[in-house]
Scaffold this motif. Structure first.
Motif, PDB file in Angstrom:
ATOM      1  N   THR A 187       0.834  -1.204   0.000  1.00  0.00           N
ATOM      2  CA  THR A 187       0.000   0.000   0.000  1.00  0.00           C
ATOM      3  C   THR A 187       0.866   1.249   0.000  1.00  0.00           C
ATOM      4  O   THR A 187       0.620   2.190  -0.762  1.00  0.00           O
ATOM      5  N   ALA A 188       1.895   1.280   0.824  1.00  0.00           N
ATOM      6  CA  ALA A 188       2.790   2.451   0.880  1.00  0.00           C
ATOM      7  C   ALA A 188       3.465   2.664  -0.470  1.00  0.00           C
ATOM      8  O   ALA A 188       3.499   3.799  -0.976  1.00  0.00           O
ATOM      9  N   GLU A 189       3.998   1.615  -1.064  1.00  0.00           N
ATOM     10  CA  GLU A 189       4.685   1.755  -2.345  1.00  0.00           C
ATOM     11  C   GLU A 189       3.748   2.250  -3.437  1.00  0.00           C
ATOM     12  O   GLU A 189       4.101   3.145  -4.213  1.00  0.00           O
ATOM     13  N   ALA A 190       2.532   1.702  -3.512  1.00  0.00           N
ATOM     14  CA  ALA A 190       1.572   2.112  -4.544  1.00  0.00           C
ATOM     15  C   ALA A 190       1.128   3.557  -4.353  1.00  0.00           C
ATOM     16  O   ALA A 190       1.032   4.321  -5.321  1.00  0.00           O
ATOM     17  N   MET A 191       0.888   3.944  -3.107  1.00  0.00           N
ATOM     18  CA  MET A 191       0.396   5.302  -2.860  1.00  0.00           C
ATOM     19  C   MET A 191       1.484   6.344  -3.104  1.00  0.00           C
ATOM     20  O   MET A 191       1.209   7.426  -3.630  1.00  0.00           O
ATOM     21  N   ILE A 192       2.715   6.061  -2.739  1.00  0.00           N
ATOM     22  CA  ILE A 192       3.807   7.017  -2.974  1.00  0.00           C
ATOM     23  C   ILE A 192       4.056   7.138  -4.475  1.00  0.00           C
ATOM     24  O   ILE A 192       4.279   8.236  -4.993  1.00  0.00           O
ATOM     25  N   LYS A 193       4.007   6.022  -5.191  1.00  0.00           N
ATOM     26  CA  LYS A 193       4.178   6.074  -6.647  1.00  0.00           C
ATOM     27  C   LYS A 193       3.100   6.955  -7.268  1.00  0.00           C
ATOM     28  O   LYS A 193       3.376   7.780  -8.146  1.00  0.00           O
ATOM     29  N   GLU A 194       1.861   6.792  -6.808  1.00  0.00           N
ATOM     30  CA  GLU A 194       0.762   7.615  -7.315  1.00  0.00           C
ATOM     31  C   GLU A 194       0.956   9.085  -6.941  1.00  0.00           C
ATOM     32  O   GLU A 194       0.776   9.981  -7.763  1.00  0.00           O
ATOM     33  N   ALA A 195       1.341   9.342  -5.707  1.00  0.00           N
ATOM     34  CA  ALA A 195       1.523  10.727  -5.242  1.00  0.00           C
ATOM     35  C   ALA A 195       2.606  11.436  -6.030  1.00  0.00           C
ATOM     36  O   ALA A 195       2.465  12.603  -6.397  1.00  0.00           O
ATOM     37  N   LEU A 196       3.709  10.750  -6.310  1.00  0.00           N
ATOM     38  CA  LEU A 196       4.824  11.371  -7.017  1.00  0.00           C
ATOM     39  C   LEU A 196       4.597  11.416  -8.525  1.00  0.00           C
ATOM     40  O   LEU A 196       5.359  12.059  -9.250  1.00  0.00           O
ATOM     41  N   GLY A 197       3.547  10.761  -9.003  1.00  0.00           N
ATOM     42  CA  GLY A 197       3.211  10.785 -10.426  1.00  0.00           C
ATOM     43  C   GLY A 197       2.381  11.998 -10.805  1.00  0.00           C
ATOM     44  O   GLY A 197       2.176  12.262 -11.986  1.00  0.00           O
ATOM     45  N   GLY A 198       1.909  12.746  -9.818  1.00  0.00           N
ATOM     46  CA  GLY A 198       1.111  13.942 -10.089  1.00  0.00           C
ATOM     47  C   GLY A 198       1.971  15.117 -10.509  1.00  0.00           C
ATOM     48  O   GLY A 198       3.200  15.021 -10.574  1.00  0.00           O
ATOM     49  N   PRO A 199       1.345  16.262 -10.772  1.00  0.00           N
ATOM     50  CA  PRO A 199       2.094  17.423 -11.259  1.00  0.00           C
ATOM     51  C   PRO A 199       2.904  18.167 -10.197  1.00  0.00           C
ATOM     52  O   PRO A 199       3.869  18.843 -10.515  1.00  0.00           O
TER      53      PRO A 199
END
Length: 187
Positions: A51-63
């Motif tokens: 969960t941590a890895e997926a959420m950080i990847k998503e968070a850092l994929g934003g603008p």
């Protein structure tokens, strides 16, 4: 050859004793830390890490991580704030916080500020540098149970807040659903 009733009782007692000894034995097997193990259906280390890895990847994929250096001339500085446990279970959310911190650091996209306890200790040595963003959130759960089957739904909500303006620059959600079936044993 016939066995006396007393002899049969002795064999029966010995058999029950041996069965009891083997039924009560405990064994342990060493596994790699990343090996998924889900014995109870509760939130566990694998859920926390994935969960941590997926959420950080998503968070850092934003603008926001690309815009910040353009505006400020340096990478964003992040601190992980509290993650509250609002589940039906007693969770140590600190393991999840550490998984978030590790995923942030490994990204190379942000600078990372120590938590409050670490900052307090560091303040004695040098003046503190502030974070621009705080990551915080909650872990919630719902349980649906009927007879020997239980469905557990976990929802992790995180948000990244610009500390100076209180603007939420990212909001993420990860869901984990588990089905737990207890065996019906009868003697």
């Amino acid at each position: 050859m016939q066995t006396s009733p007393k002899g049969r009782q002795s064999w029966l007692v010995l058999g029950i004793f041996l069965l009891t000894l083997t039924a009560c034995s405990t064994t342990g097997t060493r596994l790699p830390p990343e090996a998924p193990v889900d014995l109870s259906g509760r939130w566990n280390d694998t859920d926390s890490r994935l969960t941590a890895e997926a959420m950080i990847k998503e968070a850092l994929g934003g603008p926001w991580p690309q815009r910040f250096p353009q505006l400020m001339g340096r990478p964003p500085v992040v601190v992980v704030g509290p993650v509250l446990n609002r589940t039906h279970e007693q969770l140590n959310t600190q393991t999840f916080v550490k998984d978030l911190e590790r995923a942030l650091m490994q990204s190379g996209q942000v600078q990372f500020v120590a938590d409050a306890g670490q900052r307090q200790a560091a303040r004695q040595e040098r003046q503190e540098s502030g974070a621009y963003f705080m990551l915080q959130g909650t872990i919630n759960s719902l349980v649906d149970e009927l007879d020997s089957t239980r469905a557990v739904f976990y929802q992790v909500d995180l948000e990244l807040v610009d500390i100076a303006s209180n603007v939420k620059v990212w909001q993420g959600q990860k869901k984990v659903k588990k089905l737990v079936e207890r065996s019906k044993t009868t003697l």
